[in-house]
Motif scaffolding. Structure first.
Motif, mmCIF file in Angstrom:
data_model
loop_
_atom_site.group_PDB
_atom_site.id
_atom_site.type_symbol
_atom_site.label_atom_id
_atom_site.label_comp_id
_atom_site.label_asym_id
_atom_site.label_seq_id
_atom_site.Cartn_x
_atom_site.Cartn_y
_atom_site.Cartn_z
ATOM 1 N N ASP A 154 0.810 -1.228 0.000
ATOM 2 C CA ASP A 154 0.000 0.000 0.000
ATOM 3 C C ASP A 154 0.840 1.273 0.000
ATOM 4 O O ASP A 154 0.309 2.359 0.256
ATOM 5 N N THR A 155 2.125 1.173 -0.271
ATOM 6 C CA THR A 155 3.019 2.331 -0.187
ATOM 7 C C THR A 155 3.813 2.491 -1.482
ATOM 8 O O THR A 155 4.420 1.530 -1.966
ATOM 9 N N TYR A 156 3.799 3.714 -2.022
ATOM 10 C CA TYR A 156 4.497 4.014 -3.265
ATOM 11 C C TYR A 156 5.356 5.261 -3.078
ATOM 12 O O TYR A 156 5.024 6.151 -2.278
ATOM 13 N N ARG A 157 6.459 5.318 -3.852
ATOM 14 C CA ARG A 157 7.258 6.530 -3.930
ATOM 15 C C ARG A 157 7.123 7.093 -5.340
ATOM 16 O O ARG A 157 7.271 6.371 -6.329
ATOM 17 N N PHE A 158 6.835 8.397 -5.425
ATOM 18 C CA PHE A 158 6.633 9.079 -6.696
ATOM 19 C C PHE A 158 7.686 10.179 -6.855
ATOM 20 O O PHE A 158 8.026 10.858 -5.883
ATOM 21 N N GLN A 159 8.174 10.356 -8.088
ATOM 22 C CA GLN A 159 9.059 11.483 -8.358
ATOM 23 C C GLN A 159 8.773 12.019 -9.756
ATOM 24 O O GLN A 159 9.007 11.343 -10.764
ATOM 25 N N ALA A 160 8.245 13.240 -9.800
ATOM 26 C CA ALA A 160 7.831 13.863 -11.067
ATOM 27 C C ALA A 160 8.912 14.822 -11.544
ATOM 28 O O ALA A 160 8.672 16.015 -11.734
ATOM 29 N N ASP A 161 10.137 14.312 -11.744
ATOM 30 C CA ASP A 161 11.245 15.166 -12.178
ATOM 31 C C ASP A 161 11.489 15.102 -13.679
ATOM 32 O O ASP A 161 12.410 15.757 -14.186
ATOM 33 N N ALA A 162 10.684 14.325 -14.391
ATOM 34 C CA ALA A 162 10.865 14.223 -15.844
ATOM 35 C C ALA A 162 9.512 14.010 -16.517
ATOM 36 O O ALA A 162 9.315 13.080 -17.306
ATOM 37 N N VAL A 163 8.554 14.898 -16.216
ATOM 38 C CA VAL A 163 7.211 14.772 -16.792
ATOM 39 C C VAL A 163 7.281 15.044 -18.296
ATOM 40 O O VAL A 163 7.893 16.012 -18.745
ATOM 41 N N ASN A 164 6.639 14.160 -19.056
ATOM 42 C CA ASN A 164 6.635 14.260 -20.518
ATOM 43 C C ASN A 164 5.373 15.006 -20.965
ATOM 44 O O ASN A 164 4.301 14.422 -21.089
ATOM 45 N N LEU A 165 5.525 16.309 -21.217
ATOM 46 C CA LEU A 165 4.367 17.110 -21.601
ATOM 47 C C LEU A 165 3.810 16.695 -22.957
ATOM 48 O O LEU A 165 2.614 16.884 -23.230
ATOM 49 N N ASP A 166 4.642 16.122 -23.816
ATOM 50 C CA ASP A 166 4.177 15.699 -25.139
ATOM 51 C C ASP A 166 3.176 14.548 -25.046
ATOM 52 O O ASP A 166 2.372 14.347 -25.964
#
Length: 434
Positions: free
Chosen positions: A70-82
């Protein structure tokens, strides 16, 4: 399409732990888009709607690691806007109501976002005007393509603004808050939603570095900051599931203990079930529901019929009215159920009438339930789940009914309740997934 075969009329017994809150998850998960630092979230429910949102974030370029069940780590340091221009993104957005929650963080951090009209339950009109009006006041420019595709963008940073929301929309408030935390200047949101899940979002954002005052009230003041950092967050238990288990215990005459309920966050839910005559015992943070042969609906002091209606927080959540209506069918007495927010949520009562319930559907928003006081038990039928909450209400009805029921389209139930058949089977229920 899966179905549940249910053999009803059996008393259940045991302990059950509620899952993490679905409605909180859809907000909290999208908030990871506001920072390039790691965010760890625990007590995430393993349900279809949440899993689809996690998949959407992953496809957008968010790095996701599963640390435990039930535990996740998220990192949005390379979001692909395309990716937002692809047919795959459009299909994902249409299939998931929660996709609307990416608007605020994407606009705030990246200056643009686009989205098809999101899907979800067919429970009546659910306009997105509050979301877009609020984001426009922060400086977003909205373009509508056709009738169901939205583009919103800004030149430079969003800017703070004063706004009075036309409705205290929970998701609308959440989107505006996530837009305002990185905006330049001060944002004041009056008539803001103040549900516990919205409070959880605000507290998480504060730990990330946001400046938010008025958390828990309907007046939020947000001073924008340059950037946000990472954090850890644990989600509340799902109040709708807790209410569903209380109703299940009453309808089946069962003795059930619901563990780790965060009782102080449940608002009017316990007292509303008590108005139906259901006994509840608080044991620390657990709720014990003793077995009852009968439960009697209260009346007002002048003897008139009780009305139970939904309202924005701290009123009763509309997501529990379907369960409360079902529970009333076997109470002693009469109650008027008034579903104010959604005009299609009561249409499932035709299935309950087929099962033997005495219900008068007054109009799309109101139903009068004449309780049978267990004298005439409901009987099993074949039925279809129309939405998440009606689906679990029908499941409760089937578990209390005599004989065999089949509930079709249980994917709707799976969207909001994790492993519900296995968890109830552990209490003694007879459910088989077909």
């Amino acid at each position: 399409m899966a179905s549940f075969e249910v053999i009803g009329g059996k008393a259940l017994k045991g302990e059950i732990v509620p899952q993490g809150a679905k409605n909180e998850a859809l907000q909290i998960l999208c908030a990871v888009l506001l920072t390039d630092e790691p965010v760890t979230i625990s007590n995430i429910p393993d349900i279809r709607d949440v899993n689809k949102l996690i998949e959407l974030l992953r496809d957008m370029g968010v790095k996701i690691g599963k640390l435990s069940s039930d535990t996740y780590r998220f990192q949005a340091d390379a979001v692909n806007l395309d990716y937002l221009d692809t047919p795959e993104f459009v299909a994902q957005g249409r299939a998931l109501r929660g996709s609307v929650m990416i608007l605020g963080p994407m606009l705030s951090r990246f200056g643009k976002c686009q989205l098809p009209k999101p899907g979800g339950d067919k429970i009546g009109r659910r306009p997105l005007d509050t979301h877009f009006v609020g984001l426009e006041k922060l400086g977003g420019k909205l373009t509508l393509e056709g009738k169901d595709f939205y583009r919103i963008s800004t030149e430079g940073r969003l800017h703070g603004a004063y706004m009075l929301l036309d409705e205290a929309s929970v998701t609308g408030t959440a989107n505006i808050v996530m837009g305002a935390v990185l905006a330049e200047g001060i944002t004041t949101i009056y008539n803001a939603a103040c549900e516990p899940y919205l409070q959880q979002l605000c507290k998480m954002l504060v730990r990330m570095g946001a400046k938010i005052n008025g958390i828990g009230s309907n007046l939020l003041t947000i001073e924008g900051v340059e950037r946000l950092g990472g954090t850890e967050h644990r989600m509340l238990p799902d109040m709708i599931e807790i209410g569903s288990f209380i109703g299940l215990a009453a309808m089946t005459g069962s003795e059930i203990t619901i563990k780790d309920c965060q009782i102080q966050e449940l608002g009017l839910i316990p007292d509303t079930f008590r108005k139906l005559g259901i006994q509840l015992e608080f044991r620390g943070d657990d709720i014990h529901v003793p077995a009852q042969e009968h439960y009697e609906i209260s009346t007002y002091l002048d003897g008139s019929i009780l009305t139970i209606s939904d309202h924005t927080w701290p009123g009763l959540t509309p997501d529990l009215l379907s369960v409360i209506l079902v529970v009333a069918t076997q109470a002693k007495g009469t109650v008027l159920i008034h579903q104010k927010m959604f005009e299609s949520r009561l249409f499932f009562v035709d299935k309950l009438i087929d099962m033997g319930a005495q219900i008068i559907l007054c109009d799309p928003h109101r139903a009068t339930v004449i309780g049978l006081d267990q004298r005439n038990r409901l009987h099993g039928i074949t039925m279809t789940s129309p939405d998440i909450r009606a689906g679990v209400a029908l499941l409760i009805a089937a578990l209390s009914a005599e004989g065999r029921s089949v509930i079709e389209n249980v994917e709707q139930i799976d969207r909001g309740y994790q492993y519900i058949d296995k968890r109830l089977t552990a209490l003694g229920a007879q459910i088989r997934r077909l």
